[in-house]
Design an enzyme around this catalytic site. Structure first.
Site, PDB file in Angstrom:
ATOM      1  N   SER A  33       0.863  -1.191   0.000  1.00  0.00           N
ATOM      2  CA  SER A  33       0.000   0.000   0.000  1.00  0.00           C
ATOM      3  C   SER A  33       0.895   1.234   0.000  1.00  0.00           C
ATOM      4  O   SER A  33       2.074   1.156   0.395  1.00  0.00           O
ATOM      5  CB  SER A  33      -0.885  -0.003   1.256  1.00  0.00           C
ATOM      6  N   TYR A  62      -1.433  -1.841  10.843  1.00  0.00           N
ATOM      7  CA  TYR A  62      -1.642  -2.014   9.406  1.00  0.00           C
ATOM      8  C   TYR A  62      -0.520  -1.370   8.603  1.00  0.00           C
ATOM      9  O   TYR A  62       0.060  -1.981   7.702  1.00  0.00           O
ATOM     10  CB  TYR A  62      -2.995  -1.424   8.998  1.00  0.00           C
ATOM     11  N   LYS A 105       2.337  -3.293   6.099  1.00  0.00           N
ATOM     12  CA  LYS A 105       2.556  -2.995   4.686  1.00  0.00           C
ATOM     13  C   LYS A 105       3.989  -2.525   4.427  1.00  0.00           C
ATOM     14  O   LYS A 105       4.530  -2.740   3.336  1.00  0.00           O
ATOM     15  CB  LYS A 105       1.544  -1.965   4.197  1.00  0.00           C
TER      16      LYS A 105
END
Length: 262
Positions: A139, A152, A156
């Site tokens: 991401s 999160y 990533k």
């Protein structure tokens, strides 16, 4: 030996869009996700539309026993995986210490551990078979810390750096490794992460899963190392390299906090 693409998280979002884009190009698919009914419906539809073989396997990648079973089946079969798409991932929004630990643990197991294990196991098979290609989905969040989504963002960042390192290790051995770093996409991710899309809904950063998939497939054909769809998202990924770290942290925190309910 027949060649296949294996896509995790293939029942919706980017995974589903990539499955359609690759089926359109005549690729045989093995779709992996938790939802059997959705996978069965998708497999039938893609087979009818594009005339390609589409298999599916239900697997919860957060469960090591289920993942081991999937890998054992792939090892015993005569199907050669020459493109692995590690797309499965989950998000979590909110203050880290206020989250349920079991969900945060599952995030790490899916976003990091399962991805690394699939790369290790199927990467070995690719080496034995003379080559292949791996696409890991990260991401634009990977380029910076992200308060209120700390776990999160960190997961990533792992995917990004792991993929780039793996590319250098395997580039001379016939395996191409790419990493996809999309910006915000219109998918069910926001709802599952308990976030409200809010002001991002009208942002020009927002793309559809189909747009991202088309861009990604074309980039894979060119063996691009880093795939960031959309020039605005490429600028967003570049920004943290030049801004002071304290400012990067503050801006990300402000944006993410604005996505929280209430």
């Amino acid at each position: 030996m027949p060649h296949y693409v294996l896509i995790t998280g293939a029942s919706s979002g980017i995974g589903l869009a990539l499955a359609e884009a690759l089926a359109r190009r005549g690729r045989k698919l093995i779709l992996v996700a938790r939802q059997r009914d959705a996978l069965e419906s998708i497999a039938c539809e893609l087979t009818q539309r594009f005339g390609v073989e589409v298999l599916f396997r239900t697997c919860d990648l957060a469960e090591p026993i289920q993942l081991s079973g999937l890998l054992h089946e792939l090892e015993q079969s005569e199907r050669r995986i020459d493109l692995l798409v590690n797309n499965a991932g989950i998000g979590s929004g909110g203050a880290y210490l206020e989250q349920d630990w079991s969900r945060e643990k599952t995030l790490i197991e899916v976003n990091v551990l399962a991805l690394a294990r699939l790369c290790h196991a199927l990467g070995q098979h690719m080496l034995a078979n003379g080559g292949g290609q791996i696409l890991n989905v990260a991401s634009v969040a990977a380029f910076q810390p992200g308060a209120w989504m700390s776990n999160y963002y960190a997961s990533k960042a792992y995917v990004l750096h792991f993929s780039e390192g793996l590319r250098e290790e395997l580039g001379g051995r016939g395996i191409q490794v790419s990493v996809l770093c999309p910006g915000p996409i219109r998918t069910a991710f926001w709802r599952s992460a308990q976030l409200e899309i809010g002001h991002l809904s009208g942002s020009k950063l927002m793309m559809s899963a189909e747009e991202v998939a088309l861009y990604t497939v074309r980039a894979l054909e060119k063996n691009r190392a880093l795939i960031i769809p959309g020039w605005r998202n490429r600028l967003a990924a570049l920004g943290p390299r030049f801004a002071p770290r304290w400012l990067v942290r503050k801006l990300a925190a402000r944006i993410n906090r604005g996505l929280l309910p209430g």
